[in-house]
Scaffold this active site. Structure first.
Site, PDB file in Angstrom:
ATOM      1  N   ALA A  22      -6.027  12.318  -9.432  1.00 23.56           N
ATOM      2  CA  ALA A  22      -5.329  11.833  -8.453  1.00 23.56           C
ATOM      3  C   ALA A  22      -4.284  10.945  -8.625  1.00 23.56           C
ATOM      4  O   ALA A  22      -3.222  10.714  -7.790  1.00 23.56           O
ATOM      5  CB  ALA A  22      -6.553  10.980  -7.676  1.00 23.56           C
ATOM      6  N   GLY A  25      -1.342  13.145  -8.661  1.00 25.01           N
ATOM      7  CA  GLY A  25      -1.195  13.802  -7.415  1.00 25.01           C
ATOM      8  C   GLY A  25      -0.671  12.839  -6.190  1.00 25.01           C
ATOM      9  O   GLY A  25       0.155  13.131  -5.633  1.00 25.01           O
ATOM     10  N   ASP A  26      -1.037  11.592  -6.621  1.00 22.65           N
ATOM     11  CA  ASP A  26      -0.452  10.521  -5.567  1.00 22.65           C
ATOM     12  C   ASP A  26       1.182  10.540  -5.739  1.00 22.65           C
ATOM     13  O   ASP A  26       1.771  10.455  -4.955  1.00 22.65           O
ATOM     14  CB  ASP A  26      -1.020   9.116  -6.081  1.00 22.65           C
ATOM     15  CG  ASP A  26      -0.353   7.905  -5.280  1.00 22.65           C
ATOM     16  OD1 ASP A  26      -0.382   8.024  -4.022  1.00 22.65           O
ATOM     17  OD2 ASP A  26       0.086   7.011  -5.962  1.00 22.65           O
ATOM     18  N   ALA A  27       1.672  10.550  -7.149  1.00 24.23           N
ATOM     19  CA  ALA A  27       3.017  10.460  -7.198  1.00 24.23           C
ATOM     20  C   ALA A  27       3.522  11.753  -6.835  1.00 24.23           C
ATOM     21  O   ALA A  27       4.815  11.557  -6.088  1.00 24.23           O
ATOM     22  CB  ALA A  27       3.429  10.245  -8.723  1.00 24.23           C
TER      23      ALA A  27
END
Length: 134
Positions: A22, A25-27
């Site tokens: 995550a 994935g956030d970046a």
């Protein structure tokens, strides 16, 4: 957007903590959204920040999960569930526990797809309108 490093094997990526997936994935999702907004002609920084914040947020991503879940493969759905159910090191200040959990699952899928070099699938899931030329 393509990974500059060699993709990680699916087996290795599955061994990573879902919160780590995550984190990546956030970046990745944030960069995809920012790139999309800039290329759409939105040029004022304040407007870019406002639009990005609305999409790249626990609440925004949680809402996208409803559209996304039926499209996930069994493997992706398992990554989503692991991310959603993972123990988080912190609590969200601006989102409900449910939204925060769902957004972590959403981001885990994005991180998994990116790390395994499946950028076309990432594009297909998160920005399907671009694939159809809308």
């Amino acid at each position: 957007m393509k990974s500059q490093t060699a993709p990680v094997s699916a087996e290795r990526a599955k061994q990573l903590n879902p919160v780590v997936l995550a984190f990546v994935g956030d970046a990745v999702y944030s960069l995809y959204v920012r790139e999309r907004l800039v290329l759409s002609g939105t040029c004022k920084p304040a407007e870019l920040n406002k639009l990005t914040s609305a999409v790249v947020s626990a609440h925004g991503q949680s809402g996208d999960v409803e559209r996304l879940l039926p499209l996930l493969t069994e493997e992706e759905a398992e990554i989503y569930r692991r991310g959603r159910n993972a123990k988080k090191p912190s609590k969200s200040k601006n989102a409900s526990v449910c939204d925060y959990a769902r957004s972590t699952g959403f981001e885990a899928v994005a991180g998994y797809l990116y790390l395994t070099g499946r950028t076309e699938r990432l594009q297909e899931l998160f920005f399907p309108e671009e694939e159809r030329g809308e």
